[in-house]
Write a protein that holds these residues in place. Structure first.
Motif, PDB file in Angstrom:
ATOM      1  N   VAL A   1       5.791 -15.847 -10.029  1.00 26.09           N
ATOM      2  CA  VAL A   1       4.612 -16.524  -9.500  1.00 26.09           C
ATOM      3  C   VAL A   1       3.483 -15.505  -9.409  1.00 26.09           C
ATOM      4  N   PHE A   2       2.343 -15.798 -10.063  1.00 26.85           N
ATOM      5  CA  PHE A   2       1.206 -14.875 -10.047  1.00 26.85           C
ATOM      6  C   PHE A   2       0.035 -15.518  -9.318  1.00 26.85           C
ATOM      7  N   VAL A   3      -0.496 -14.820  -8.332  1.00 25.80           N
ATOM      8  CA  VAL A   3      -1.664 -15.286  -7.577  1.00 25.80           C
ATOM      9  C   VAL A   3      -2.817 -14.341  -7.889  1.00 25.80           C
ATOM     10  N   LYS A   4      -3.859 -14.871  -8.529  1.00 25.29           N
ATOM     11  CA  LYS A   4      -4.998 -14.044  -8.907  1.00 25.29           C
ATOM     12  C   LYS A   4      -6.014 -13.976  -7.766  1.00 25.29           C
ATOM     13  N   HIS A   5      -6.480 -12.750  -7.473  1.00 24.30           N
ATOM     14  CA  HIS A   5      -7.513 -12.515  -6.453  1.00 24.30           C
ATOM     15  C   HIS A   5      -7.137 -13.153  -5.113  1.00 24.30           C
ATOM     16  N   ILE A   6      -5.971 -12.787  -4.619  1.00 29.05           N
ATOM     17  CA  ILE A   6      -5.487 -13.371  -3.363  1.00 29.05           C
ATOM     18  C   ILE A   6      -6.397 -13.026  -2.189  1.00 29.05           C
ATOM     19  N   ASP A   7      -7.115 -11.905  -2.272  1.00 30.73           N
ATOM     20  CA  ASP A   7      -8.025 -11.537  -1.187  1.00 30.73           C
ATOM     21  C   ASP A   7      -9.218 -12.488  -1.091  1.00 30.73           C
ATOM     22  N   ILE A   8      -9.693 -12.985  -2.245  1.00 34.03           N
ATOM     23  CA  ILE A   8     -10.798 -13.945  -2.236  1.00 34.03           C
ATOM     24  C   ILE A   8     -10.316 -15.294  -1.707  1.00 34.03           C
ATOM     25  N   ILE A   9      -9.095 -15.688  -2.102  1.00 33.99           N
ATOM     26  CA  ILE A   9      -8.527 -16.936  -1.589  1.00 33.99           C
ATOM     27  C   ILE A   9      -8.349 -16.839  -0.075  1.00 33.99           C
ATOM     28  N   MET A  10      -7.962 -15.650   0.398  1.00 34.90           N
ATOM     29  CA  MET A  10      -7.771 -15.423   1.829  1.00 34.90           C
ATOM     30  C   MET A  10      -9.072 -15.654   2.599  1.00 34.90           C
ATOM     31  N   GLU A  11     -10.197 -15.282   1.981  1.00 34.22           N
ATOM     32  CA  GLU A  11     -11.495 -15.457   2.649  1.00 34.22           C
ATOM     33  C   GLU A  11     -11.873 -16.919   2.790  1.00 34.22           C
ATOM     34  N   THR A  12     -11.519 -17.728   1.798  1.00 35.46           N
ATOM     35  CA  THR A  12     -11.957 -19.126   1.796  1.00 35.46           C
ATOM     36  C   THR A  12     -10.886 -20.104   2.296  1.00 35.46           C
ATOM     37  N   CYS A  13      -9.618 -19.752   2.117  1.00 35.14           N
ATOM     38  CA  CYS A  13      -8.511 -20.652   2.507  1.00 35.14           C
ATOM     39  C   CYS A  13      -7.444 -19.848   3.258  1.00 35.14           C
ATOM     40  N   LYS A  14      -7.854 -19.237   4.368  1.00 32.15           N
ATOM     41  CA  LYS A  14      -6.972 -18.312   5.072  1.00 32.15           C
ATOM     42  C   LYS A  14      -5.686 -18.981   5.542  1.00 32.15           C
ATOM     43  N   GLU A  15      -5.797 -20.207   6.066  1.00 31.46           N
ATOM     44  CA  GLU A  15      -4.614 -20.899   6.573  1.00 31.46           C
ATOM     45  C   GLU A  15      -3.618 -21.185   5.455  1.00 31.46           C
ATOM     46  N   LEU A  16      -4.128 -21.547   4.275  1.00 30.16           N
ATOM     47  CA  LEU A  16      -3.254 -21.826   3.128  1.00 30.16           C
ATOM     48  C   LEU A  16      -2.499 -20.572   2.707  1.00 30.16           C
ATOM     49  N   VAL A  17      -3.209 -19.432   2.633  1.00 29.86           N
ATOM     50  CA  VAL A  17      -2.571 -18.177   2.243  1.00 29.86           C
ATOM     51  C   VAL A  17      -1.555 -17.742   3.289  1.00 29.86           C
ATOM     52  N   GLN A  18      -1.881 -17.896   4.547  1.00 28.95           N
ATOM     53  CA  GLN A  18      -0.943 -17.523   5.613  1.00 28.95           C
ATOM     54  C   GLN A  18       0.320 -18.361   5.539  1.00 28.95           C
ATOM     55  N   GLN A  19       0.176 -19.644   5.208  1.00 33.10           N
ATOM     56  CA  GLN A  19       1.345 -20.506   5.037  1.00 33.10           C
ATOM     57  C   GLN A  19       2.190 -20.047   3.852  1.00 33.10           C
ATOM     58  N   PHE A  20       1.505 -19.687   2.767  1.00 29.45           N
ATOM     59  CA  PHE A  20       2.185 -19.183   1.571  1.00 29.45           C
ATOM     60  C   PHE A  20       2.947 -17.897   1.891  1.00 29.45           C
ATOM     61  N   LEU A  21       2.310 -16.976   2.632  1.00 28.16           N
ATOM     62  CA  LEU A  21       2.945 -15.721   3.001  1.00 28.16           C
ATOM     63  C   LEU A  21       4.134 -15.963   3.927  1.00 28.16           C
ATOM     64  N   HIS A  22       4.003 -16.925   4.807  1.00 26.48           N
ATOM     65  CA  HIS A  22       5.112 -17.261   5.717  1.00 26.48           C
ATOM     66  C   HIS A  22       6.312 -17.772   4.928  1.00 26.48           C
ATOM     67  N   GLN A  23       6.044 -18.575   3.879  1.00 26.77           N
ATOM     68  CA  GLN A  23       7.140 -19.078   3.048  1.00 26.77           C
ATOM     69  C   GLN A  23       7.803 -17.953   2.256  1.00 26.77           C
ATOM     70  N   MET A  24       7.035 -16.915   1.949  1.00 23.70           N
ATOM     71  CA  MET A  24       7.606 -15.763   1.250  1.00 23.70           C
ATOM     72  C   MET A  24       8.702 -15.103   2.075  1.00 23.70           C
ATOM     73  N   ASP A  25       8.551 -15.146   3.387  1.00 25.07           N
ATOM     74  CA  ASP A  25       9.530 -14.501   4.266  1.00 25.07           C
ATOM     75  C   ASP A  25      10.918 -15.119   4.135  1.00 25.07           C
ATOM     76  N   SER A  26      10.964 -16.380   3.681  1.00 19.47           N
ATOM     77  CA  SER A  26      12.256 -17.066   3.584  1.00 19.47           C
ATOM     78  C   SER A  26      12.909 -16.898   2.213  1.00 19.47           C
ATOM     79  N   ILE A  27      12.200 -16.238   1.275  1.00 21.11           N
ATOM     80  CA  ILE A  27      12.777 -16.025  -0.057  1.00 21.11           C
ATOM     81  C   ILE A  27      13.833 -14.931   0.013  1.00 21.11           C
TER      82      ILE A  27
END
Length: 211
Positions: A1-27
């Motif tokens: 899974v490749f996420v391009k410019h995750i820092d820019i996405i974090m600025e505009t959709c912080k809650e979405l990225v945080q949810q994605f990162l939280h799901q990473m913890d369960s992998i």
């Protein structure tokens, strides 16, 4: 899974990225999932702590700016499916784009292609790419600017001065003059461009000669 410019996405959709990162913890390690992300700029301390904690993006790889030979390969690669003539010298383009990143070189070719299409032409020439390099480095050409004769003359003397200083300086330590114009770009009434030598050094004598 490749996420391009995750820092820019974090600025505009912080809650979405945080949810994605939280799901990473369960992998789990044996889930056969590899997660890769790129950043546009260095993340701030808080975002870095969130994204780079153990189990997330904890392995970082720095992508250095390409050198002269790598830029030549990049230009050759990006131009492979684009119609262009013999004037489009990748050696000159590689020397003129010292310090450019991979994405900037790709964007340069893409914008040149778009510009050619808008001019109802099918072939990219060196002038197309060079105009964009000048635009990125100095500013857009002001086609509506009207100058009086004395201002043009003064600008021409000024730019000629750069050329004369270069001509009477140590040619082994300075880049050769490539182009001189009195076309207004950005805040400049004219411009003298040099063609950097491949893999140039930054010795004290070279810096002194440049000054």
């Amino acid at each position: 899974v490749f996420v391009k410019h995750i820092d820019i996405i974090m600025e505009t959709c912080k809650e979405l990225v945080q949810q994605f990162l939280h799901q990473m913890d369960s992998i789990k390690m044996n889930d056969d999932i590899v997660l890769v992300a790129s950043v546009y700029e260095e993340p701030n301390d808080l975002d870095e702590k969130i994204m780079c904690r153990p189990g997330r993006f904890d392995n970082q790889v720095e992508m250095p700016k390409p050198n002269f030979h790598e830029r030549k390969e990049l230009f050759t690669f990006f131009l492979r499916n684009i119609t262009h003539d013999d004037t489009l010298d990748v050696d000159i383009l590689s020397r003129r784009t010292d310090g450019y990143r991979i994405g900037e070189i790709k964007r340069l070719i893409d914008r040149s292609t778009i510009r050619v299409i808008t001019k109802h032409r099918s072939t990219v020439v060196l002038r197309d790419v060079e105009d964009l390099i000048d635009e990125l480095d100095v500013g857009s050409e002001d086609k509506n600017f009207v100058s009086d004769k004395e201002t043009l003359k003064g600008t021409a003397y000024h730019e000629a001065g750069h050329v004369l200083v270069r001509y009477y300086s140590d040619k082994e330590k300075l880049d050769p003059v490539y182009k001189v114009t009195i076309v207004k770009r950005g805040g400049n009434l004219g411009m003298t461009s040099f063609l950097p030598e491949p893999d140039k050094d930054f010795s004290k004598s070279r810096m002194t000669s440049t000054i």
